[in-house]
Design an enzyme around this catalytic site. Structure first.
Site, short mmCIF file in Angstrom:
data_model
loop_
_atom_site.label_atom_id
_atom_site.label_comp_id
_atom_site.label_asym_id
_atom_site.label_seq_id
_atom_site.Cartn_x
_atom_site.Cartn_y
_atom_site.Cartn_z
CG ASP A 95 -1.56 1.75 8.71
OD1 ASP A 95 -2.21 2.74 8.31
OD2 ASP A 95 -0.56 1.32 8.11
CE LYS A 153 3.25 -0.07 10.30
NZ LYS A 153 1.97 0.43 9.78
CG HIS A 170 -0.81 -5.61 4.26
ND1 HIS A 170 -0.31 -4.88 5.31
CD2 HIS A 170 -0.31 -5.03 3.13
CE1 HIS A 170 0.46 -3.91 4.84
NE2 HIS A 170 0.47 -3.98 3.54
CD GLU A 180 0.90 3.64 9.96
OE1 GLU A 180 1.15 3.02 11.02
OE2 GLU A 180 1.37 3.32 8.87
CG HIS A 186 7.45 -3.94 8.93
ND1 HIS A 186 6.91 -5.18 9.11
CD2 HIS A 186 6.41 -3.08 9.11
CE1 HIS A 186 5.63 -5.10 9.36
NE2 HIS A 186 5.29 -3.85 9.37
CD GLU A 197 2.66 -5.27 7.60
OE1 GLU A 197 2.07 -4.99 8.67
OE2 GLU A 197 3.06 -4.42 6.80
CB SER A 232 -0.90 -0.01 1.24
OG SER A 232 -0.14 0.06 2.41
CG ASP A 292 2.84 4.89 6.04
OD1 ASP A 292 3.86 5.22 5.43
OD2 ASP A 292 2.31 3.76 5.92
CD GLN A 296 -2.06 -1.58 5.13
OE1 GLN A 296 -2.29 -1.30 3.95
NE2 GLN A 296 -1.01 -1.09 5.76
CD GLU A 297 -0.15 -2.18 9.12
OE1 GLU A 297 0.41 -1.76 10.15
OE2 GLU A 297 0.31 -2.03 7.98
CE LYS A 327 5.66 1.96 5.79
NZ LYS A 327 4.40 2.14 5.02
P1 PGA Z 1 3.20 -1.32 3.09
O1 PGA Z 1 2.37 -1.34 4.45
O2 PGA Z 1 4.60 -1.70 3.41
O3 PGA Z 1 2.46 -2.31 2.24
O4 PGA Z 1 3.10 0.09 2.56
C1 PGA Z 1 2.82 -0.83 5.65
C2 PGA Z 1 2.06 0.40 6.07
O5 PGA Z 1 1.15 0.89 5.36
O6 PGA Z 1 2.37 0.94 7.12
ZN ZN Z 2 0.80 2.61 7.01
#
Ligand code: PGA
Ligand code: ZN
Length: 427
Positions: free
Chosen positions: A244, A392, A157, A289, A369, A207, A44, A316, A165-166, A341
């Site tokens: 997230d 994270k 994911h 996030e 990550h 993940e 993403s 992010d 997503q998370e 990142k």
């Molecule tokens: P990505 O997901 O590495 O697929 O971008 C991680 C995130 O969105 O934090």
């Molecule tokens: Zn993110």
């Protein structure tokens, strides 16, 4: 005797955790020390990230090969970097950025440039006989990060019906990092049991978090509450939650309405903020996030003034580890934390600058990550080096995730005596 001048650089294609090719660079110094660096890869990805160069040659790896990035290292970067001091990371990164010449590292590829940048740092640290976190952070590197563990997966994911997503747990009440890790694993395995008892799948997403067939974010959060309590922990003190949303994935129309990818529900910015406010009131969510999209600066301002006192609002895709975008956030009062990142910006030195800028303005920092990872553990060292306070790096499952946690266990043992106040207080 240490001699950190670069003698040779070689690159190769290796595989990431999804079985897609990625770039590895190997740097050899005059004193024969070697260092390697690997680029991770997102699913993403933010619109404003540095460019990940792929071959798009459909005859290899379904177009995902990175031979052109590898060639760029071997043929364009290596000849110009040989003889330079690998320990001078800022100079190395400036040289590579100048050779590339583009705004988003699209000429040589951020995946090529980052692999070399990280390999230089590792080689220089080794040559000086220092662990990586000490080489990067110097004497001030002194904090172990609180993990943000993604134990339930949705969004891009996973193939389930969850739009967020998370769903992450944060062991804020643990005494130290190793206890934090133990607690998280206990909750993770308890969650597996709960899912099994309900007849739900315990297959994992990219993940390492579980990806059961559920559709509703409150159902996911109820499962998390159940797992924390059943494992014997207290919600709100031992553990808090982090989400997230990855809302940049939710397509917006001309009027700025978000359309959730899976449920098809529509919200405007204000309605989404209402939704987050409701969830943060009902559950112990202390961090959110990408609750809004990467273009929605006005929405971010509104969300920050409404929720920012009680909730860590993490940019992010909004910031993409880019000092220009972080500066805009600081000026406009958007978010109060930055996700970091390395491959979003493409060099170690620019990543360090992004962390410094964020911290100087009171923004929290989370080292992260990507969903496509390698077995490399650079981010574990980076989180300690920069005293980020939070990391994270997925569930305690899949070796590319546990490698980072295991590296942190070793760092903790190496540097800190038990009882030292080096963990926690991350908000
Ligand atoms: P990505 O997901 O590495 O697929 O971008 C991680 C995130 O969105 O934090
Ligand atoms: Zn993110």
């Amino acid at each position: 005797m240490s001699d950190t001048r670069i003698k040779q650089i070689r690159a190769r294609e290796i595989l990431d955790s999804r079985g897609d090719p990625t770039v590895e660079a190997e740097v050899r110094l005059e004193d024969s020390t070697t260092g390697t660096g690997q680029s991770p890869s997102g699913a993403s990805t933010g619109l404003y990230e540095a460019c990940e160069l792929r071959d798009n040659d459909k005859s290899r790896y379904l177009g995902k090969g990175v031979r052109s990035a590898v060639e760029n290292i071997n043929e364009k970067l290596a000849p110009l970097l040989v003889g330079s001091d690998a320990a001078d990371i800022y100079a190395i990164d400036r040289t590579m950025t100048a050779i590339d010449g583009s705004k988003d590292k699209s000429k040589l590829g951020a995946n090529a440039i980052l692999a070399v940048s990280l390999a230089c740092a590792e080689a220089a640290a080794k040559s000086h006989g220092m662990p990586l976190y000490r080489f990067i952070g110097g004497v001030s590197a002194s904090r172990m990060p609180v993990p943000m563990m993604n134990i339930l997966n949705g969004g891009a994911h996973s193939s389930n019906g969850l739009d967020v997503q998370e769903f992450m747990i944060m062991p804020v009440g643990a005494a130290d990092f190793s206890q934090a890790l133990q607690w998280c694993c206990e909750v993770y395995h308890t969650l597996a049991k709960i899912l099994k008892n309900k007849g739900m799948s315990t297959a994992v997403g990219d993940e390492g978090g579980f990806a059961p067939e559920i559709t509703c974010d409150t159902e996911a959060l109820d499962l998390l509450c159940d797992a924390v309590r059943s494992a014997g922990f207290a919600l709100g003190t031992d553990f808090v939650f982090a989400l997230d949303a990855a809302a940049s994935e939710w397509k917006t129309d001309e009027k700025g309405y978000y359309r959730l990818t899976k449920s098809g529900e529509e919200y405007d910015s204000k309605q989404l903020i209402d939704r987050w406010e409701f969830l943060c009131g009902k559950y112990p969510i202390r961090s959110l996030e990408d609750g809004l999209g990467e273009e929605d600066w006005k929405g971010w301002q509104m969300m920050t003034s409404r929720l920012g006192r009680n909730v860590q609002l993490v940019g992010d895709d909004l910031f993409v580890t880019n000092t220009k975008r972080i500066s805009r956030g600081i000026q406009e009062g958007a978010a109060n934390a930055v996700l970091i990142k390395l491959n979003q910006i493409g060099t170690l030195s620019e990543t360090i600058d992004a962390v410094r800028l964020a911290k100087n303005h009171g923004y929290n920092v989370i080292i992260s990550h990507r969903s496509g990872e390698t077995e490399g553990t650079f981010i574990a060292d980076l989180s300690v080096a920069l005293n980020a306070g939070q990391i994270k790096t997925g569930a305690p499952c899949r070796s590319e995730r546990t490698a980072k946690y295991n590296r942190l266990l070793r760092i903790g043992e190496e540097v800190f005596r038990s009882g030292d106040d080096v963990y926690g207080n991350c908000f």
